[in-house]
Design a protein around this motif. Sequence first.
Motif, PDB file in Angstrom:
ATOM      1  N   ASN A   1     -44.609  21.258  12.593  1.00 35.67           N
ATOM      2  CA  ASN A   1     -44.529  22.265  13.763  1.00 35.67           C
ATOM      3  C   ASN A   1     -43.326  21.994  14.579  1.00 35.67           C
ATOM      4  O   ASN A   1     -43.153  22.555  15.645  1.00 35.67           O
ATOM      5  CB  ASN A   1     -45.965  21.971  14.586  1.00 35.67           C
ATOM      6  N   LYS A   2     -42.452  21.052  14.208  1.00 32.47           N
ATOM      7  CA  LYS A   2     -41.228  20.766  15.024  1.00 32.47           C
ATOM      8  C   LYS A   2     -39.930  20.889  13.763  1.00 32.47           C
ATOM      9  O   LYS A   2     -38.910  20.692  14.363  1.00 32.47           O
ATOM     10  CB  LYS A   2     -41.079  19.336  15.530  1.00 32.47           C
ATOM     11  N   ALA A   3     -40.366  21.109  12.787  1.00 32.47           N
ATOM     12  CA  ALA A   3     -39.168  21.256  11.758  1.00 32.47           C
ATOM     13  C   ALA A   3     -38.371  22.398  11.921  1.00 32.47           C
ATOM     14  O   ALA A   3     -38.704  23.300  12.274  1.00 32.47           O
ATOM     15  CB  ALA A   3     -40.019  21.511  10.146  1.00 32.47           C
ATOM     16  N   THR A   4     -37.062  22.205  11.669  1.00 34.68           N
ATOM     17  CA  THR A   4     -36.124  23.203  11.655  1.00 34.68           C
ATOM     18  C   THR A   4     -35.914  23.826  10.663  1.00 34.68           C
ATOM     19  O   THR A   4     -36.241  23.227   9.543  1.00 34.68           O
ATOM     20  CB  THR A   4     -34.729  22.720  12.332  1.00 34.68           C
ATOM     21  N   ALA A   5     -35.206  25.038  10.520  1.00 31.65           N
ATOM     22  CA  ALA A   5     -34.838  25.652   9.327  1.00 31.65           C
ATOM     23  C   ALA A   5     -33.916  24.792   8.339  1.00 31.65           C
ATOM     24  O   ALA A   5     -33.807  24.908   7.336  1.00 31.65           O
ATOM     25  CB  ALA A   5     -34.139  26.979   9.877  1.00 31.65           C
ATOM     26  N   GLU A   6     -32.945  24.203   9.066  1.00 30.59           N
ATOM     27  CA  GLU A   6     -31.755  23.511   8.461  1.00 30.59           C
ATOM     28  C   GLU A   6     -32.844  22.248   7.560  1.00 30.59           C
ATOM     29  O   GLU A   6     -32.154  21.884   6.552  1.00 30.59           O
ATOM     30  CB  GLU A   6     -30.869  22.933   9.573  1.00 30.59           C
ATOM     31  N   GLN A   7     -33.584  21.574   8.166  1.00 29.95           N
ATOM     32  CA  GLN A   7     -34.295  20.432   7.779  1.00 29.95           C
ATOM     33  C   GLN A   7     -35.145  20.831   6.507  1.00 29.95           C
ATOM     34  O   GLN A   7     -35.019  20.224   5.430  1.00 29.95           O
ATOM     35  CB  GLN A   7     -35.393  19.897   8.629  1.00 29.95           C
ATOM     36  N   LEU A   8     -35.843  22.237   6.650  1.00 30.13           N
ATOM     37  CA  LEU A   8     -36.660  22.724   5.766  1.00 30.13           C
ATOM     38  C   LEU A   8     -35.626  23.158   4.346  1.00 30.13           C
ATOM     39  O   LEU A   8     -36.032  23.018   3.341  1.00 30.13           O
ATOM     40  CB  LEU A   8     -37.293  24.038   5.925  1.00 30.13           C
ATOM     41  N   GLN A   9     -34.484  23.504   4.801  1.00 37.56           N
ATOM     42  CA  GLN A   9     -33.511  23.841   3.411  1.00 37.56           C
ATOM     43  C   GLN A   9     -33.046  22.889   2.773  1.00 37.56           C
ATOM     44  O   GLN A   9     -32.350  23.035   1.875  1.00 37.56           O
ATOM     45  CB  GLN A   9     -32.367  24.809   4.065  1.00 37.56           C
ATOM     46  N   LYS A  10     -33.258  21.694   3.037  1.00 40.23           N
ATOM     47  CA  LYS A  10     -32.907  20.507   2.440  1.00 40.23           C
ATOM     48  C   LYS A  10     -33.833  20.198   1.048  1.00 40.23           C
ATOM     49  O   LYS A  10     -33.588  19.361   0.330  1.00 40.23           O
ATOM     50  CB  LYS A  10     -32.710  19.239   3.257  1.00 40.23           C
ATOM     51  N   ILE A  11     -35.004  20.929   1.187  1.00 44.80           N
ATOM     52  CA  ILE A  11     -35.642  20.565   0.144  1.00 44.80           C
ATOM     53  C   ILE A  11     -35.439  21.756  -0.898  1.00 44.80           C
ATOM     54  O   ILE A  11     -35.110  22.858  -0.702  1.00 44.80           O
ATOM     55  CB  ILE A  11     -37.111  21.158   0.345  1.00 44.80           C
ATOM     56  N   ASN A  12     -35.362  21.247  -2.384  1.00 45.78           N
ATOM     57  CA  ASN A  12     -35.057  22.182  -3.507  1.00 45.78           C
ATOM     58  C   ASN A  12     -35.805  23.111  -3.484  1.00 45.78           C
ATOM     59  O   ASN A  12     -37.005  22.857  -3.583  1.00 45.78           O
ATOM     60  CB  ASN A  12     -34.844  21.034  -4.577  1.00 45.78           C
ATOM     61  N   GLY A  13     -35.379  24.347  -3.657  1.00 52.94           N
ATOM     62  CA  GLY A  13     -36.256  25.469  -3.946  1.00 52.94           C
ATOM     63  C   GLY A  13     -36.437  26.343  -2.494  1.00 52.94           C
ATOM     64  O   GLY A  13     -36.908  27.519  -2.607  1.00 52.94           O
ATOM     65  N   ILE A  14     -36.149  25.687  -1.369  1.00 49.42           N
ATOM     66  CA  ILE A  14     -36.062  26.528   0.023  1.00 49.42           C
ATOM     67  C   ILE A  14     -34.787  26.746   0.367  1.00 49.42           C
ATOM     68  O   ILE A  14     -33.866  25.960   0.867  1.00 49.42           O
ATOM     69  CB  ILE A  14     -36.837  25.729   1.159  1.00 49.42           C
ATOM     70  N   GLY A  15     -34.585  28.179   0.424  1.00 53.29           N
ATOM     71  CA  GLY A  15     -33.268  28.526   1.130  1.00 53.29           C
ATOM     72  C   GLY A  15     -33.698  29.188   2.397  1.00 53.29           C
ATOM     73  O   GLY A  15     -34.359  28.942   3.016  1.00 53.29           O
ATOM     74  N   GLU A  16     -32.594  30.058   2.722  1.00 48.87           N
ATOM     75  CA  GLU A  16     -32.553  30.444   4.030  1.00 48.87           C
ATOM     76  C   GLU A  16     -33.801  31.365   4.371  1.00 48.87           C
ATOM     77  O   GLU A  16     -34.593  31.330   5.451  1.00 48.87           O
ATOM     78  CB  GLU A  16     -31.065  31.206   4.407  1.00 48.87           C
ATOM     79  N   LYS A  17     -34.189  32.382   3.359  1.00 47.85           N
ATOM     80  CA  LYS A  17     -35.223  33.298   3.451  1.00 47.85           C
ATOM     81  C   LYS A  17     -36.596  32.617   3.535  1.00 47.85           C
ATOM     82  O   LYS A  17     -37.377  32.707   4.432  1.00 47.85           O
ATOM     83  CB  LYS A  17     -35.264  34.551   2.450  1.00 47.85           C
ATOM     84  N   LEU A  18     -36.665  31.735   2.647  1.00 51.49           N
ATOM     85  CA  LEU A  18     -37.988  31.221   2.639  1.00 51.49           C
ATOM     86  C   LEU A  18     -38.221  30.049   3.989  1.00 51.49           C
ATOM     87  O   LEU A  18     -39.208  30.037   4.619  1.00 51.49           O
ATOM     88  CB  LEU A  18     -38.028  30.049   1.373  1.00 51.49           C
ATOM     89  N   ALA A  19     -37.059  29.503   4.252  1.00 52.16           N
ATOM     90  CA  ALA A  19     -37.342  28.642   5.833  1.00 52.16           C
ATOM     91  C   ALA A  19     -37.650  29.527   6.658  1.00 52.16           C
ATOM     92  O   ALA A  19     -38.325  29.133   7.691  1.00 52.16           O
ATOM     93  CB  ALA A  19     -35.944  27.836   6.001  1.00 52.16           C
ATOM     94  N   GLY A  20     -37.146  30.754   6.903  1.00 49.10           N
ATOM     95  CA  GLY A  20     -37.406  31.822   8.052  1.00 49.10           C
ATOM     96  C   GLY A  20     -38.842  32.115   7.851  1.00 49.10           C
ATOM     97  O   GLY A  20     -39.528  32.328   8.686  1.00 49.10           O
TER      98      GLY A  20
END
Length: 306
Positions: free
Chosen positions: A179-198
């Motif tokens: 619930n505090k994760a940022t888009a930048e942190q999420l995008q560090k996971i393989n398979g999560i790009g800008e759209k998925l993070a959004g």
Amino acid sequence: MSYFNTNERKGVIILLILIVFVQLFFYLSTDKQIFNSSTKKEPTLDVNSQEVKAFQHEIDSLKQVEIENKKPKIYPFNPSFLTDYKGYKLGMTTEEIDKLLAHRKSGKYINSKEQFQEVTGVSDSLLAVISPYFKFPDWVVKRNLKEGSNTKNKTINKTNNYTQNNEDSTLPKEKIDLNKATAEQLQKINGIGEKLAGRILKYREVLGGYCFDDQLYEVWYLDKEVADRAMKHFTVKEKPKIEKININTARFKEVLHLPYIDYKLTKRLFDYRDEMAEIQSMNELKKIDSFPIEKFDRISLYLKAE
């Protein structure tokens, strides 16, 4: 004794002659028409005329449209989740389908058309027909573009050995609050790009915050394998404070706008409330016809019975 005088006899004779003449004329005229009608030629159709050609072209066009409409429609699909029935409709043999199912059963995925052919052994001609409909996850498409996919072996090896070691080493060892994760942190996971993070952050807003870790699997177009990797680094630490709505006093639109509740379910809830006059407890909702029991814990986050 004579009934007619001389003049009268002449008049009768002239009248008889006229009658015979008229009948003879009528007979000859009718006979000529019959002869002409019997010898008249039937009109012929010129098949080389522009009108006939245009009409035939129109018929051929309609036939072609009908043939195209009868052909089975192919929609984009992920080849990793191809069923035996759909494979059969696409023209694959039983052996080819079995190879694909065995590959998937072992926990491996198909992430390129070259790998699909390597695993199934389909012909080049069939691959050329169905591969344009392959739809891979965003992260696979981006990775394949970067790698160039120069050879089959290179593509397959990188696909099968894509593990957590490829993930950004800057991620902390301790799990991050989802619930505090940022888009930048999420995008560090393989398979999560800008759209998925959004999408992950947008769904967090829709829910009012994640209450369960497995709600991440509900994010649209987020593959399970990618969500599995994300859950190794993210978790729900602090649950959000969601203000619940009293089902006995709520308005129709208020309930309709809640997550996990569509129009049909909202109508059933209100029909049940009208029938019972008042809902005593949330567990009563389980008695409603076609109520999604598997979503009860989710729906209970937003509703209460008082």
